[in-house]
Write an enzyme that holds these catalytic residues in place. Structure first.
Site: not given
Length: 466
Positions: A35, A189, A10-11, A448, A260, A185-186, A15, A128, A78, A33, A182
């Protein structure tokens, strides 16, 4: 011909940068890759590092180019692409070959993939730092069998960012532990970026500062307690000019923030863990609201623009103090969530090491993280906001946060993350809150039950139960 010590599939942007980093640190690497032209262009542009890179044009040649037992890093989007690549690779691999998913995976997917590996080595690692970090030294959070991590740790620590001679890469725990850390972390962020954007809005709209003045403020703050990567780049972004028009860059950017999904995953998982992260949740909501530009324009047409001018009600020092308090609170929420997950998933997540891993390479790197690591090492079970150092900072700065949030509300300046941070602070300093009313309501309409202050037990009811 000698074989490569490691392979990378995966470039894309991350990557390609990570592959160059690996080669730059002296490791021979095979790359592939889907492609083919991407692989050819990558090898052609690698310069002096090309001698350490073996480009391949099909999976069989890619696998054959790696020394056994093989280690292969996946840097693909992902979700389904990861599963597809694992399925394509497995028939070509030996049982002791190691697959590493280094993308932004949901940790639940990593847990599943670890189970599906059925004893074959599999790691999920959070990386990250963006493109620059991947190329020159990211923060790396590993998850999976410790033996698998140890097998490749010499490469991962070599390519990671360094802080005072210590690599910002470590093993977090089993299965999806690395990808979970991670994700948090995000989430931090998201909250940190939103808080910075909120004080930027106060300076721009409430104080009438121009972009150069705002840039200068961020530059000054980056020499004090707020020193961090995000404050540093906020100075650069605010001071940049648009190459097409010559106008200040921020003046031509639409205020619709992309995402994302990792911040959203953090907010969703926090609910499952019953971990309060209101600043992170507010930041995710703010990005969702930012995308609804037409509705926001309609709202302004109906209700009119807010009277944003502060008329001297706040100063720059108060903004700095508010941001210091807000930053502490959003980190405290994030680490509390990690502690909850550590208990729930039996991961024994190393909180001090997580703070240390985040000191360099990653997006939320900050001078505060040294003291956070120390506080977490002294008492890992204590909320950061109660530690001696950060409790003192909050005592010193929370009144400024209160003033900033109050004046923003009075003048129509939206401040979702900072106001949520303040509400969290006030809730966490109130020994007796107002949930007694909620429990009374729940008992009234649903029987309750509730606990009492003067008796043991959990199944008490109000007079309506008779």
């Amino acid at each position: 011909m000698s074989k490569s010590e490691i392979g990378l599939l995966g470039l894309g942007t991350m990557g390609a940068a990570l592959a160059l980093n690996i080669a730059d640190k002296g490791f021979d690497i095979a790359v592939f890759n889907r492609t083919t032209q991407v692989t050819r262009d990558f090898a052609k542009d690698a310069g002096d590092l090309a001698q350490r890179i073996t480009p391949t044009e099909n999976l069989k040649d890619f696998v054959a180019a790696i020394a056994t037992p093989r280690t292969i890093i996946l840097m693909v989007p992902a979700g389904d692409p990861v599963d597809q690549q694992i399925a394509a690779l497995r028939p070509l691999l030996d049982d002791d070959d190691l697959i590493i998913d280094a993308g932004n995976a949901n940790f639940h997917d990593t847990n599943r993939r670890a189970a599906e590996a059925d004893g074959k080595p599999f790691l999920g690692i959070g990386v990250s730092g963006g493109e620059d970090g991947a190329r020159h030294g990211p923060s790396i959070m590993g998850g999976g069998p410790r033996a698998a991590w140890d097998r490749v740790a010499h490469i991962l620590t070599a390519i990671a960012a360094q802080h005072d001679g210590t690599a910002c890469a470590t093993w977090m725990g089993q299965d999806g532990a690395g990808h979970f850390v991670k994700a948090v972390h995000n989430g931090i962020e998201y909250a940190d970026m939103q808080m910075i954007a909120e004080v930027y809005g106060v300076m721009r709209d409430g104080m009438g500062l121009d972009y150069t003045q705002i840039s200068d403020v961020f530059e000054a703050w980056n020499n004090g307690p707020l020193a961090s990567y995000l404050i540093e780049i906020s100075h650069k972004v605010a001071g940049a000019n648009d190459s097409l028009t010559g106008a200040p860059l921020l003046s031509v950017i639409r205020d619709a923030a992309g995402q994302k999904g990792t911040g959203r995953w953090t907010a969703i998982e926090a609910q499952h863990l019953a971990a309060p992260v209101p600043a992170i949740e507010a930041a995710v909501a703010a990005r969702n609201i930012s995308a609804r530009t037409a509705l926001r324009a309609q709202g302004q047409d109906i209700f009119g623009a807010a009277p944003v001018s502060l008329n001297g009600a706040l100063d720059i020092d108060q903004l700095e103090q508010a941001l210091i308090a807000g930053k502490i609170l959003c980190y405290a929420q994030g680490f509390d969530m990690i502690a909850r997950a550590s208990d729930d998933f039996s991961w024994a997540l190393p909180l001090p090491d997580i703070a240390r891993v985040w000191r360099a390479g990653c997006i939320i790197r900050s001078v505060m993280l040294d003291d956070m690591a120390t506080a977490l090492a002294e008492n890992p079970d204590e909320n950061l906001m109660f530690s001696k150092r950060f409790a003192g900072d909050l005592r010193e700065n929370h009144m400024a946060l209160r003033q900033v949030v109050a004046q923003a509300a009075l003048h129509g300046l939206p401040m979702p993350a900072l106001s949520s941070g303040l509400a969290y602070f006030d809730a966490m300093r109130t020994a007796r809150g107002t949930a007694d009313m909620i429990q009374g309501q729940r008992d009234y309409f649903g029987r309750h039950g509730f606990m009492r202050l003067d008796r043991d037990g959990t199944d008490f009811h109000g007079p309506w139960a008779d």
